[in-house]
Scaffold this active site. Structure first.
Site, mmCIF file in Angstrom:
data_model
loop_
_atom_site.group_PDB
_atom_site.id
_atom_site.type_symbol
_atom_site.label_atom_id
_atom_site.label_comp_id
_atom_site.label_asym_id
_atom_site.label_seq_id
_atom_site.Cartn_x
_atom_site.Cartn_y
_atom_site.Cartn_z
ATOM 1 N N MET A 107 -1.629 -4.435 5.302
ATOM 2 C CA MET A 107 -1.673 -5.586 5.324
ATOM 3 C C MET A 107 -2.480 -6.166 6.207
ATOM 4 O O MET A 107 -2.505 -5.000 7.755
ATOM 5 C CB MET A 107 0.006 -6.153 5.598
ATOM 6 N N LYS A 148 9.662 -7.062 7.863
ATOM 7 C CA LYS A 148 8.802 -5.579 7.994
ATOM 8 C C LYS A 148 9.392 -5.060 8.952
ATOM 9 O O LYS A 148 9.309 -4.943 10.138
ATOM 10 C CB LYS A 148 7.103 -6.219 9.106
ATOM 11 N N GLU A 164 10.491 0.335 1.633
ATOM 12 C CA GLU A 164 10.111 0.784 3.333
ATOM 13 C C GLU A 164 11.092 2.416 3.224
ATOM 14 O O GLU A 164 12.477 1.512 2.604
ATOM 15 C CB GLU A 164 9.308 0.335 4.283
#
EC number: 6.5.1.2
Length: 647
Positions: free
Chosen positions: A80, A107, A162
């Site tokens: 990103m 994030k 993640e």
């Protein structure tokens, strides 16, 4: 920047990137690396004909080199674009030609993972790798409990997300590694990455990894919005974070960023920013990709909590028990708005483990109110000017000879000024005698002017002792003297805690108070050792302390009117014999809930285990609540607890 300098920085960035991706051994902090990449981008924007094909801005990651087999992703895994402030975020939105309907979520600072399902079954798991090909870590993925091994969807699909380690679990892993004399992980992200790439799957299993999905790769779904995609993924049984938003405009995104940033310390896992993604999938498809990034999403990064600086010296501090603590003196560095000039080194065993030297470049992390600490030493960046940190022989305060016990180095001089001052500060602190107005600075001032020189001297202070001292006027003096008088009526367990006996904290002090009353200091080794929760080390510490200080404690009894709280335990209620864990923010203090639970015959533990009966949770509860739900332990909020207490 000239072309030669640009190429040098490209080489340096590649060196740092290979160390990070291939070895899980960073040579620079995230903040340093990000700054270097931004320098490269700035040059490349102005000199498009001179962009090096080797620049990290032109590729995702180095070629994989490991003992794991390679596995190709069905669709590329992209990185990103990072944005670091409001102006950069608005510039990104302008380039994307979109100012409405954004999907945002945290994030997480972990390791990216690609899961492939066929006919509803998990068939493989792979790291991001270079975006096209990753490492086949399927066996380890099967050891991550919260990844569904079967899903209610039969088409071929790649689910991406993640892998993280919760902060509490990270601390436990490093504690265990320290005991085994193994190198410590610098941060939870490195720990997560290292845990995924274990050849021994049992190690992966014991690390308690968590997987949070953030998107799809290969799929045949027909959703029109990314928010619908994420809802579909979560309905398949994947974990969802509490903080997910749909923002209608840029201002709402900025507001959400501020909200999430405020939650940074309270979240059970590390976050390094917020993902902002255009929700309209047709628009995403139209925007497409750059060489490296999707144009329809960005990582809105948080200010760095970890930075690189240089260690320029070591100061030695003397604690109330005489233990010498080395403190690193640092070149000042700004961490999240706070200028950090020092960091704890804990003890000289830690210095040896880190192999840190004066003039070393080090990575420093600051988290909330926690004292800054050094997480990594960049030995590869040494320049030949580094100096060893030697173990001291003499006390830095009183110059008496030190006792070196290995891990701990102690000053044995009971009249050492720093020992006395720190003992007094502890004695009057909130969890001890709780003398309001007698804080650290006031104690140091009174000691400097010889108004207090021992613990007992606090109770002999008079009005005229304060006259002439800076900052003291009649009202302040009277308030302080009144607070000292009130402290004479404290509970016995607070007094025992205040004495600062090694290995004896508040819980042990309460047990002594309830078991022996004011005769607590006249018991035998066997009597101490037989108390629930006590052991040989605590009993020995008590015997040694009371042998030396028995007469002094009796003299204290003449100065204080100590109270012994009788704990009347209700043995017929639903709480009797049950173990509670308290987490999150409640309407009253944890101590109040703890006292009530104990009065009703329950126990309060600091950690969740299979022996836990209830988890009482409040707002912004963290990893303890997550673990409790995984263990299927009954979780109750304050309202349910109040109903339980009434029964």
């Amino acid at each position: 920047m000239k072309k030669e300098e640009y190429l040098e920085k490209v080489a340096l960035a590649n060196l740092w990137m290979r160390a990070y991706y291939e070895k899980d051994e960073p040579l620079a902090s995230d903040e340093e690396y990000d700054a270097l990449i931004r320098e490269l981008r700035a040059f490349e924007e102005q000199n498009k004909d001179e962009i090096s094909k080797d620049s990290p801005t032109q590729k995702i990651a180095p070629t994989i080199q490991s003992e794991f087999k390679k596995i190709a992703h069905l669709k590329r895994m992209w990185s990103m674009e990072d944005v670091f402030d409001e102006s950069e975020f608005r510039a990104w939105a302008k380039r994307a030609k979109c100012e409405k309907n954004f999907f945002i979520e945290p994030k997480f600072d972990g390791a990216s993972l690609n899961l492939l399902y066929e006919n509803g079954k998990l068939v493989s798991g792979a790291t991001r790798g270079d975006g096209e090909v990753g490492e086949d870590i399927t066996l380890n993925v099967f050891e991550i409990e919260n990844i569904p091994k079967n899903i209610a969807y039969k088409e071929r699909i790649e689910i991406r997300g993640e892998v993280v380690i919760l902060k509490d679990d990270f601390e436990k892993i490093n504690e265990k590694r320290a005991l085994l004399n193994q190198s410590l992980f610098a941060n939870p992200r490195n720990a997560a990455s290292g845990s995924l790439r274990q050849l021994d799957t049992s190690i992966t299993k014991e690390r308690n990894l968590k997987f949070y999905p953030w998107g799809l790769g290969e799929n045949t779904l027909n959703f029109t919005k990314h928010s619908e995609v994420m809802q579909f993924i979560r309905e398949l049984g994947f974990l969802k974070d509490d903080f997910v938003r749909l923002c209608v405009n840029l201002d709402e995104v900025l507001k959400a960023y501020d909200e999430l940033l405020a939650l940074r310390e309270k979240k059970p896992m590390m976050m390094d920013g917020m993902v902002v993604r255009i929700d309209d999938l047709a628009l995403c498809e139209e925007l497409g990709y750059t060489v490296k990034f999707p144009k329809f999403m960005a990582a809105f990064k948080f200010p760095a909590l970890e930075k690189t600086t240089r260690l320029i010296g070591v100061n030695l501090q003397v604690g109330r028990s005489g233990v010498i603590t080395p403190v690193a003196v640092l070149e000042p560095v700004n961490l999240d708005g706070v200028v950090v000039k020092s960091a704890t080194l804990h003890n000289f065993d830690e210095i040896a483990r880190l192999d840190v030297k004066i003039n070393d470049f080090v990575s420093v992390i600051r988290s909330g109110d926690v004292i800054p600490k050094i997480t990594k030493v960049f030995k590869e960046r040494r320049e030949g000017l580094e100096m060893e940190i030697s173990r001291p022989k003499l006390c830095p305060t009183c110059q008496s000879e030190l006792l070196d016990e290995g891990t701990l180095i102690k000053c044995q001089n009971i009249d050492c000024e720093d020992r006395l001052v720190n003992s007094i500060i502890h004695f009057v602190s909130k969890k001890c005698l709780n003398i309001d107005g007698l804080g650290e600075n006031i104690v140091e001032l009174l000691y400097k002017h010889k108004k207090i020189t021992t613990l007992e001297s606090i109770f002999h202070l008079k009005f005229n002792d304060f006259e002439g001292l800076e900052g003291f006027k009649e009202k302040k003096i009277n308030n302080l003297l009144n607070a000292i008088e009130q402290a004479r009526e404290c509970e016995l367990f607070r007094f025992i805690t205040a004495l600062g006996i090694e290995h004896i904290g508040e819980v042990a002090a309460k047990k002594l108070s309830l078991s022996f009353g004011k005769e607590w200091h006249k018991q035998s080794f066997e009597a101490y050792a037989n108390l629930e929760g006590f052991g040989e080390q605590m009993a020995l510490s008590l015997c040694e302390f009371t042998r030396v200080n028995r007469t002094r404690i009796d003299e204290f009894y003449k100065l204080l009117n100590l109270k012994i709280e009788k704990l009347e335990i209700k043995s017929d209620g639903v709480i009797f014999g049950k173990t509670f864990v308290i987490t999150g923010t409640l309407s009253r203090s944890r101590d109040e809930f703890k006292a009530l639970i104990e009065k009703l015959g329950g126990k309060v533990s600091g950690s969740v285990s299979k022996k836990t009966d209830y988890v009482l949770f409040g707002e912004e509860a963290g990893s303890k609540l997550i673990k409790a739900k995984e263990l299927e332990i009954k979780c109750i909020d304050e309202s349910a607890f109040n109903e339980l207490v009434k029964e």
